[in-house]
Design an enzyme around this catalytic site. Structure first.
Site, PDB file in Angstrom:
ATOM      1  N   ASN A   7      18.158  16.181   8.544  1.00 22.25           N
ATOM      2  CA  ASN A   7      17.899  14.856   9.112  1.00 22.25           C
ATOM      3  C   ASN A   7      18.846  13.883   8.404  1.00 22.25           C
ATOM      4  OD1 ASN A   7      16.921  12.387   9.865  1.00 22.25           O
ATOM      5  ND2 ASN A   7      14.782  12.818   9.388  1.00 22.25           N
ATOM      6  N   LYS A  14      17.864  14.253   4.545  1.00 24.15           N
ATOM      7  CA  LYS A  14      16.642  14.972   4.169  1.00 24.15           C
ATOM      8  C   LYS A  14      16.826  16.387   4.672  1.00 24.15           C
ATOM      9  CE  LYS A  14      13.662  11.038   4.844  1.00 24.15           C
ATOM     10  NZ  LYS A  14      13.053  10.474   6.012  1.00 24.15           N
ATOM     11  N   HIS A 186      10.478   8.743  18.175  1.00 20.75           N
ATOM     12  CA  HIS A 186       9.397   9.426  17.438  1.00 20.75           C
ATOM     13  C   HIS A 186       8.805  10.577  18.261  1.00 20.75           C
ATOM     14  CE1 HIS A 186       8.269   5.656  14.862  1.00 20.75           C
ATOM     15  NE2 HIS A 186       9.117   6.419  14.196  1.00 20.75           N
ATOM     16  N   HIS A 214       1.943   6.679  15.700  1.00 19.74           N
ATOM     17  CA  HIS A 214       2.792   6.988  14.548  1.00 19.74           C
ATOM     18  C   HIS A 214       3.046   5.668  13.820  1.00 19.74           C
ATOM     19  CE1 HIS A 214       6.060   9.213  12.382  1.00 19.74           C
ATOM     20  NE2 HIS A 214       6.311   7.948  12.087  1.00 19.74           N
ATOM     21  N   LEU A 215       2.367   5.485  12.695  1.00 24.68           N
ATOM     22  CA  LEU A 215       2.484   4.233  11.938  1.00 24.68           C
ATOM     23  C   LEU A 215       3.132   4.523  10.597  1.00 24.68           C
ATOM     24  CD1 LEU A 215      -1.114   2.809  12.627  1.00 24.68           C
ATOM     25  CD2 LEU A 215       0.930   2.613  14.053  1.00 24.68           C
ATOM     26  N   GLY A 216       4.426   4.261  10.511  1.00 26.26           N
ATOM     27  CA  GLY A 216       5.149   4.449   9.248  1.00 26.26           C
ATOM     28  C   GLY A 216       6.007   3.232   9.033  1.00 26.26           C
ATOM     29  N   ARG A 247      11.331  -4.292  11.587  1.00 23.85           N
ATOM     30  CA  ARG A 247      11.665  -4.581  12.992  1.00 23.85           C
ATOM     31  C   ARG A 247      10.502  -5.330  13.644  1.00 23.85           C
ATOM     32  NH1 ARG A 247      12.812   1.488  14.445  1.00 23.85           N
ATOM     33  NH2 ARG A 247      12.496   1.869  12.235  1.00 23.85           N
ATOM     34  N   MET A 290       3.965  -1.447   3.517  1.00 30.26           N
ATOM     35  CA  MET A 290       2.562  -1.773   3.789  1.00 30.26           C
ATOM     36  C   MET A 290       1.685  -1.706   2.541  1.00 30.26           C
ATOM     37  SD  MET A 290       0.390  -2.850   5.864  1.00 30.26           S
ATOM     38  CE  MET A 290       0.562  -2.679   7.629  1.00 30.26           C
ATOM     39  N   ILE A 338       1.570   5.102   7.039  1.00 34.46           N
ATOM     40  CA  ILE A 338       0.427   4.175   7.080  1.00 34.46           C
ATOM     41  C   ILE A 338      -0.767   4.856   7.749  1.00 34.46           C
ATOM     42  CG2 ILE A 338      -0.381   1.950   7.952  1.00 34.46           C
ATOM     43  CD1 ILE A 338       2.600   1.015   7.899  1.00 34.46           C
ATOM     44  N   GLY A 339      -0.517   5.481   8.887  1.00 37.82           N
ATOM     45  CA  GLY A 339      -1.597   6.126   9.640  1.00 37.82           C
ATOM     46  C   GLY A 339      -2.291   7.231   8.853  1.00 37.82           C
ATOM     47  N   GLU A 391       7.497  16.690  11.365  1.00 31.71           N
ATOM     48  CA  GLU A 391       8.613  16.787  12.309  1.00 31.71           C
ATOM     49  C   GLU A 391       9.544  17.937  11.953  1.00 31.71           C
ATOM     50  OE1 GLU A 391       9.755  12.352  13.395  1.00 31.71           O
ATOM     51  OE2 GLU A 391       8.715  12.480  11.483  1.00 31.71           O
TER      52      GLU A 391
HETATM   53  P1  AMP Z   1       6.843   6.574   6.576  1.00 32.72           P
HETATM   54  O1  AMP Z   1       7.973   5.833   7.219  1.00 32.72           O
HETATM   55  O2  AMP Z   1       6.072   7.424   7.520  1.00 32.72           O
HETATM   56  O3  AMP Z   1       7.246   7.302   5.332  1.00 32.72           O
HETATM   57  O4  AMP Z   1       5.787   5.456   6.090  1.00 32.72           O
HETATM   58  C1  AMP Z   1       6.148   4.463   5.165  1.00 32.72           C
HETATM   59  C2  AMP Z   1       5.076   3.392   5.157  1.00 32.72           C
HETATM   60  O5  AMP Z   1       3.814   3.978   4.815  1.00 32.72           O
HETATM   61  C3  AMP Z   1       5.337   2.299   4.149  1.00 32.72           C
HETATM   62  O6  AMP Z   1       5.057   1.028   4.711  1.00 32.72           O
HETATM   63  C4  AMP Z   1       4.334   2.610   3.046  1.00 32.72           C
HETATM   64  O7  AMP Z   1       3.948   1.468   2.320  1.00 32.72           O
HETATM   65  C5  AMP Z   1       3.183   3.137   3.874  1.00 32.72           C
HETATM   66  N1  AMP Z   1       2.208   3.837   3.046  1.00 32.72           N
HETATM   67  C6  AMP Z   1       2.339   5.002   2.387  1.00 32.72           C
HETATM   68  N2  AMP Z   1       1.224   5.271   1.679  1.00 32.72           N
HETATM   69  C7  AMP Z   1       0.351   4.243   1.910  1.00 32.72           C
HETATM   70  C8  AMP Z   1      -0.968   3.910   1.472  1.00 32.72           C
HETATM   71  N3  AMP Z   1      -1.624   4.702   0.653  1.00 32.72           N
HETATM   72  N4  AMP Z   1      -1.524   2.776   1.933  1.00 32.72           N
HETATM   73  C9  AMP Z   1      -0.855   1.952   2.771  1.00 32.72           C
HETATM   74  N5  AMP Z   1       0.391   2.197   3.208  1.00 32.72           N
HETATM   75  C10 AMP Z   1       0.986   3.331   2.782  1.00 32.72           C
END
Ligand code: AMP
Length: 409
Positions: A7, A14, A186, A214-216, A247, A290, A338-339, A391
């Site tokens: 990736n 990655k 996604h 999908h909340l990241g 974004r 987050m 986040i999710g 993924e």
């Molecule tokens: P990703 O792009 O899927 O790696 O997600 C990154 C996001 O997940 C970032 O905003 C992180 O702050 C959030 N995140 C990861 N762990 C936690 C947690 N325990 N509580 C709240 N947000 C989290």
């Protein structure tokens, strides 16, 4: 089959080395032999992390000038004495995450000259992503000339959307000539979690109507009707829909025009604003992370509170909208950083879904962190689950299936 999953982003790589086979897929016991990452590719202090299954994580800083050097670095570790591979030739295939497959690709494919040309052409639609993804392809082709290379697209899962979901209200020629439409992203994640949910219930994806969130750092929601994506919140680019780390998600195009007319850097300035300075980071005037925002919100920071509220409000809105277009959903799934990890965000979203009969099980929600878990009560009319995404696993399996000629499920 040992599959190297790559990736490649603009300044990151990655990778995962995954062993998979027909039997392993059936028994769901594919094995991650090693994984790692290179951050800040192109700098003198790139950060390299590497971990072999059952061993300690390694970390070091060093200069890494480009993706080829980054992949070489990964190989040096994979093939070191006692490493995950005794020889680079042990990698039979490489699976590449490619962001944009346009309308050309409805599923994962072996990369041949024609496919390569099409992906290169699609760089027009994803100038920030496809060229970077292809750098990984060129480098791995050079390093592993005998391995088959497979492209797995973020967009292909959403190619089942009907025109009513993907057409924008623009003169039709913009769609025909310029390919301006909703593509969605996604896709690998939405596909994976919907498959995993069905698998946990010993059923097929085709048995369910699902809403996957999908909340990241990037965020999107998808309406999946009996295994097929029928709508999703990201659009022509991954900027649309939900509020994200940096974004904005949904925004009136008039506001973008207004700002563009006043920005001395014009479109370039807007690109920077909308990709890197908006979203949670913009609203809090600091971070798009987050975890940090929730901490500040708990300490009483009003801007952080507002940012969390906007974030959850949008998720609730999209779930409501997709419950309507699906004419009811059998389950709602949360994934992404986040999710998977934030019980507070999930609880706030679920509070807005009582009309769907969602009844949160607070204890189950608090305990669900990075593992498959139902977070609603037995009585909840619509069950809500946390399903950690994977993924890379799906890319490895798609790669294996493409090479063996097995249809994608
Ligand atoms: P990703 O792009 O899927 O790696 O997600 C990154 C996001 O997940 C970032 O905003 C992180 O702050 C959030 N995140 C990861 N762990 C936690 C947690 N325990 N509580 C709240 N947000 C989290």
């Amino acid at each position: 089959m040992r599959v190297l999953v790559l990736n490649c982003g603009s300044s990151s790589l990655k990778f995962q080395l995954i062993e998979t086979s027909r039997e392993q897929i059936a028994q769901n016991n594919d094995r991650v032999l090693a994984h790692g990452a290179v951050e800040r590719v192109g700098s003198d202090d790139a950060k390299f992390t590497y971990q072999m299954a059952g061993r300690e994580k390694e970390e070091k800083q060093q200069a890494v000038k480009d993706q080829k050097q980054a992949i070489q670095l990964a190989f040096d570790h994979l093939t070191a004495p006692g490493g995950a591979l005794s020889h680079p030739q042990d990698v039979e295939a490489v699976g590449h995450r490619i962001v944009h497959g346009g309308e050309a690709f409805h599923e994962s494919v072996i990369i041949d000259d024609r496919v390569l040309k099409d992906i290169e052409k699609l760089s027009d639609l994803a100038p920030l992503h496809n060229p970077e993804n292809l750098k990984g392809y060129y480098a791995s082709r050079e390093l592993l000339p005998d391995a088959k290379q497979v492209a797995v697209f973020d967009t292909s899962f959403h190619q089942t959307m009907p025109p009513r979901a993907y057409l924008y209200g623009l003169p039709y020629e913009f769609y025909e000539r310029d390919h301006i439409r909703k593509y969605g992203f996604h896709g690998t994640s939405h596909r994976y979690v919907s498959w995993r949910f069905a698998m946990l219930h010993q059923k097929k994806r085709a048995d369910y109507k699902l809403i996957t969130c999908h909340l990241g750092n990037g965020c999107s929601v998808c309406a999946i009707d009996h295994g097929k994506s029928i709508d999703t919140s990201m659009g022509f680019t991954p900027m649309d829909g939900l509020l994200m780390g940096t974004r904005p998600g949904e925004i009136d195009p008039g506001a973008v025009l207004y700002l563009a007319q006043r920005d001395p850097d014009g479109a370039q300035g807007m690109e920077k604003l909308l990709n890197h300075k908006a979203g949670l980071a913009g609203l809090t005037n600091s971070t798009g992370d987050m975890r940090d925002i929730q901490k500040r919100s708990a300490e009483g920071d009003q801007r952080a509170r507002d940012a969390v509220d906007v974030f959850c409000y949008r998720v609730i809105q999209f779930i409501g909208s997709y419950a309507t277009v699906l004419n009811g959903a059998d389950a709602i799934l949360f994934t992404g950083g986040i999710g998977e990890n934030s019980s507070e965000i999930r609880a706030q979203v679920c509070q807005g879904l009582t009309w769907l009969g969602v009844e949160l099980d607070a204890a189950a929600n608090d305990q669900a962190r990075g593992k498959d878990a139902r977070i609603t009560t037995e009585a909840s009319k619509t069950p809500v689950w946390v399903i950690p995404t994977d993924e890379e696993l799906l890319i490895a399996r798609d790669t294996f299936r493409c090479i063996e000629g097995i249809p994608h499920p």
